[in-house]
Design an enzyme around this catalytic site. Structure first.
Site, mmCIF file in Angstrom:
data_model
loop_
_atom_site.group_PDB
_atom_site.id
_atom_site.type_symbol
_atom_site.label_atom_id
_atom_site.label_comp_id
_atom_site.label_asym_id
_atom_site.label_seq_id
_atom_site.Cartn_x
_atom_site.Cartn_y
_atom_site.Cartn_z
ATOM 1 N N SER A 1 41.715 30.623 59.704
ATOM 2 C CA SER A 1 41.992 30.242 60.983
ATOM 3 C C SER A 1 41.306 29.040 61.484
ATOM 4 O O SER A 1 40.341 28.238 60.690
ATOM 5 C CB SER A 1 41.164 31.515 61.850
ATOM 6 O OG SER A 1 39.916 31.494 61.739
ATOM 7 N N LYS A 2 41.589 28.491 62.516
ATOM 8 C CA LYS A 2 40.950 27.266 63.150
ATOM 9 C C LYS A 2 39.465 27.194 63.301
ATOM 10 O O LYS A 2 38.510 26.691 63.483
ATOM 11 C CB LYS A 2 41.680 26.948 64.546
ATOM 12 C CG LYS A 2 43.080 26.497 64.528
ATOM 13 C CD LYS A 2 43.745 26.224 65.793
ATOM 14 C CE LYS A 2 45.151 25.693 65.619
ATOM 15 N NZ LYS A 2 45.822 25.438 67.080
ATOM 16 N N ARG A 3 39.118 28.689 63.518
ATOM 17 C CA ARG A 3 37.725 28.927 63.977
ATOM 18 C C ARG A 3 37.047 28.524 62.571
ATOM 19 O O ARG A 3 35.457 28.372 62.764
ATOM 20 C CB ARG A 3 37.454 30.263 64.272
ATOM 21 C CG ARG A 3 37.859 30.743 65.744
ATOM 22 C CD ARG A 3 37.542 32.147 66.177
ATOM 23 N NE ARG A 3 37.831 33.203 65.170
ATOM 24 C CZ ARG A 3 39.041 33.888 65.110
ATOM 25 N NH1 ARG A 3 39.977 33.400 66.186
ATOM 26 N NH2 ARG A 3 39.298 34.763 64.472
ATOM 27 N N CYS A 4 37.402 28.422 61.556
ATOM 28 C CA CYS A 4 36.570 28.553 60.077
ATOM 29 C C CYS A 4 35.840 27.036 60.214
ATOM 30 O O CYS A 4 34.957 26.616 59.359
ATOM 31 C CB CYS A 4 37.246 28.653 59.224
ATOM 32 S SG CYS A 4 38.491 27.433 58.717
#
Length: 488
Positions: free
Chosen positions: A255-258
């Site tokens: 995900s982009k949060r990583c």
């Protein structure tokens, strides 16, 4: 038949690793067979459009070497290659109306409120309704005409049979059959007149002569709807190649949060484009043999899409860091120095030979930000613990280190040839005179001038870069630290 593949990104921000892998596999599939690689911009989702994202796409393609043969800037007769420009020509609406005439699609005038009311409703058999109920399919031509004349908002839906099955073939998964009753009547033309992603894909792929389509296996569930569209038009389907999911180390979808899910994230973290491309190629594809380092040209020569795995691919940051380090080691020295210099200048402001510092760390870093902790001692000697002078293997301790530094200090004070060779001669003469091992001399010396247990390069290289005055100042600090503890 010449292979033609296409990369069709949506301009919604930075390019996700999964999208870049799709582009890479499309590129390699085409180039391995001597085919054409097409770039198409799918900007029909106006709500998600991000200003400047098209430039990001072009910049990413250029930096990774995935050069397209056709695209918005290279029209070879299949343009326009931007979907919003194709919309303005009325292309998609024209094809949607052809499906309506064939009974393969229909106008739907249901309001948002009615569609919301369907949620949670059960049918006559007690099953919850999870898809559109074909309410508007029963409208007569006259009713449809009247609604259109009145300017009533509408969408155009695909008319999927409620009985029978649909089968499609994937290059990796083989034949896949689904029951038609499980398929929803997907929207082809939205209320704003724009085509949906799925519909525009089919139309554009056919008109552009696309022979092979690479995409993530999350699209497997949508493929039967594509198949029904191709069959409705009487067109030949492309070869489908559905790639495995990319997960993080915890086996969750990347995900982009990583923080490292996009190409530009990775560039900002000090990875080089060639290493990123090499690494991403191996996220789901296995070459013949055990080799893992490939140039783009080598990937073109070796790539075979039938060797793509069906199992999820793990984004292993440790492996990417190792691979990036290998690319840095092999990098042209001048290019390496240009890339390393901003990181060095961010840490070292004093008048040292920055090129020599760069040379010291080249084989000792995996990403460029690693430079910071490797060289920060050049700027300022850290306040270190004298326990660092104790090393069992080198057979040194605080008392021995103090004696060594006191013996060496006047020799370095008298030294006129303050080069690596000159510094080394002083040390080796001392080792020979005292009949001690090299480490007994060099461990205390390197500790004194660096204040670190681990350094890029040994005492000679560090002292030459620091210069005579600064080296002597640090040796005196070391002597004072040791004397305060040993002679207390």
């Amino acid at each position: 038949m010449k292979i033609r593949t296409r990369f069709a990104p949506s301009p919604t921000g930075r390019m996700h690793v999964g999208n870049l892998r799709t582009a890479l596999y499309e590129f390699l599939t085409a180039k391995h067979a001597g085919g054409d690689f097409i770039l198409r911009i799918e900007d029909t989702d106006q709500e998600r459009y991000v200003e400047g994202a098209v430039e990001i796409i072009y910049r990413t393609m250029q930096k990774t070497g995935l050069i397209h043969d056709e695209g918005p800037d290279k029209d070879k007769g299949f343009g326009p290659y931007v979907q919003s420009e194709r919309v303005r020509s009325g292309l998609y609406m024209e094809y949607a109306k052809k499906l309506v005439e064939k009974g393969e699609a229909y106008y739907c005038f249901c309001s948002k409120e009615r569609l919301e009311s369907l949620k949670g409703v059960v049918d006559s058999e007690g099953k919850e309704i999870t898809k559109y109920d074909k309410h508007c399919l029963s409208l007569s031509k006259e009713e449809v005409a009247a609604n259109l004349a009145a300017g009533m908002p509408f969408v155009i839906r695909q008319n999927i049979p409620t009985e029978g099955t649909t089968t499609f073939t994937d290059a990796l998964y083989g034949d896949i059959t689904v029951k038609n009753e499980e398929l929803d009547d997907m929207i082809l033309i939205k209320s704003d007149g724009f085509p949906t992603y799925n519909f525009a894909n089919v139309i554009d792929d056919h008109l552009m002569g696309i022979t092979h389509v690479v995409r993530g296996n999350e699209y497997l569930s949508s493929t039967p709807k594509y198949t029904r569209l191709y069959q409705a038009f009487g067109w030949q389907e492309p070869v489908y190649i559905h790639c495995p999911l990319i997960t993080d180390e915890n086996h969750q979808k990347l995900s982009k949060r990583c923080g490292h899910s996009s190409f530009e994230d990775l560039l900002e973290q000090g990875f080089v484009p060639e290493a990123i491309v090499n690494f991403i190629a191996l996220l789901g594809w296995s070459p013949v043999g055990n080799e893992e380092i490939f140039s783009l040209q080598e990937l073109i020569e070796q790539f075979d899409y039938t060797h793509i795995s069906k199992s999820p691919a793990v984004f292993d940051m440790t492996k990417l860091r190792w691979m990036n380090g290998e690319y840095i080691k092999k990098m042209d020295n001048e290019h390496y120095y240009e890339m390393a210099l901003p990181y060095i200048k961010a840490v070292v402001t004093k008048d040292y030979d920055l090129r020599k510092i760069a040379d010291l760390v080249k084989t000792r870093i995996e990403v460029f930000p690693d430079i910071n902790e490797k060289i920060d001692f050049f700027e300022e000697l850290p306040d270190y613990d004298i326990e660092m002078y104790t090393h069992k293997k080198m057979k040194t301790n605080s008392e021995i280190a103090l004696a060594v530094l006191r013996d060496l200090l006047p020799r370095f004070e008298e030294l006129t040839d303050y080069s690596i060779a000159g510094i080394e001669k002083v040390c080796m003469d001392y080792v020979a005179e005292k009949e001690i091992k090299n480490g007994v001399c060099l461990w205390p010396l390197r500790t004194a001038v660096s204040g670190k247990q681990m350094t890029p390069g040994g005492a000679y290289e560090i002292m030459e870069i620091l210069g005579k005055d600064e080296s002597l100042r640090r040796i005196r600090i070391g002597i004072d630290k040791l004397a305060a503890a040993v002679e207390a």
